[in-house]
Enzyme design. Structure first.
Site, short mmCIF file in Angstrom:
data_model
loop_
_atom_site.label_atom_id
_atom_site.label_comp_id
_atom_site.label_asym_id
_atom_site.label_seq_id
_atom_site.Cartn_x
_atom_site.Cartn_y
_atom_site.Cartn_z
N PRO A 140 0.79 -1.24 0.00
CA PRO A 140 0.00 0.00 0.00
C PRO A 140 0.83 1.29 0.00
O PRO A 140 0.26 2.37 0.15
CB PRO A 140 -0.78 -0.13 1.31
CG PRO A 140 0.17 -0.87 2.21
CD PRO A 140 0.90 -1.84 1.33
N GLU A 141 2.13 1.18 -0.19
CA GLU A 141 2.98 2.37 -0.09
C GLU A 141 2.54 3.51 -1.00
O GLU A 141 2.64 4.70 -0.62
CB GLU A 141 4.44 1.98 -0.40
CG GLU A 141 5.11 1.14 0.67
CD GLU A 141 4.89 -0.35 0.49
OE1 GLU A 141 5.62 -1.14 1.10
OE2 GLU A 141 3.96 -0.74 -0.27
#
Length: 264
Positions: free
Chosen positions: A138-139
């Site tokens: 999810p960066e």
């Protein structure tokens, strides 16, 4: 001995548990240092033949690093822009340690594996996941990119699947992770412990010297030309064939009995 992990050995299996469930087992520098120490212990212990890595609780295997600490990341007071400091940093030491473990390692996923936690799982040789587990990078959702773990994920996943993970940050199921190469097996949650234990015991019954030299050879030939790979592997085969375990294994096969491997 440890504050952020649990280390235990039973039936030739070293079980390492990330033990920060209140923080979704996120990776702190202390946890990484303790993990590396536990890896060294397992590697040096002749009674350990396989490692199982898991997270405490069923909420998360590991949620990755503490985002609040990224801007302060340093090694010996030097910013990580310094090349030598990068190689001394906790994340670098962790993700480069896996090829040198010397023993098989299984990730047991009873909880979600996201960001650096997904990289940690993917760095293991085998990944067994409960069927309700989710995986994600999810960066991108916070303006970042899975830089560190991309080196690990790209070794397991084809580019088109990898880019979808990186570009969207969306969660995928354990079954989808299996389909793209991130997960070895997906089992019902109720069967997770039994399956991990069965697999670990099967591996632990094999020759320790065969497992170790074979695993080392797997990583040693990575990225080398075919001719170099074949030459290296032939040399390793000759060396391995001369070990006591190989001789015992062949004798046991001819005598139709289970081998008694001693790790020599």
């Amino acid at each position: 001995m440890y504050e952020t992990i649990i280390y235990a050995v039973d039936e030739r299996i070293a079980r390492i548990t990330l033990n920060r469930p209140e923080a979704r087992n996120s990776l702190s520098d202390q946890m990484i240092d303790e993990l590396l120490d536990a890896f060294d212990r397992a590697k040096a212990d002749p009674d350990v033949r396989v490692i199982v890595l898991t997270g405490a609780g069923d909420r998360a295997f590991c949620a990755g690093a503490d985002l609040g600490g990224l801007g302060r990341a340093q090694a010996d007071g030097r910013p990580l822009a310094d090349a030598s400091a990068i190689r001394e940093s906790a994340p670098y030491r962790l993700f480069t340690a896996f090829p040198r473990l010397g023993k098989p390692i299984i990730a047991r996923l009873a909880g979600h594996a996201v960001a650096g936690g997904l990289g940690l799982a993917a760095a293991c040789d085998l990944v067994i996941a409960a069927d309700d587990v989710k995986l994600a990078t999810p960066e991108v959702n916070v303006g970042l990119w899975p830089m560190m773990i991309m080196a690990i994920i790209n070794r397991n996943v084809a580019p088109k699947h990898a880019f979808k993970l990186y570009y969207t940050g969306s969660r995928i199921t354990a079954a989808e992770g299996r389909d793209i190469g991130l997960v070895t097996e997906v089992v019902p949650r109720a069967d997770l412990d039994a399956r991990v234990d069965d697999l670990a015991r099967v591996i632990a019954s094999k020759s320790p010297v065969g497992l170790s030299r074979g695993r080392d050879a797997f990583f040693a030939i990575e990225g080398r030309p075919l001719e170099d790979q074949v030459a290296h592997l032939l040399g390793e085969l000759v060396t391995l064939s001369a070990t006591e375990d190989a001789k015992e294994g062949i004798t046991a096969f001819l005598e139709n009995r289970p081998p008694n491997f001693q790790g020599r």
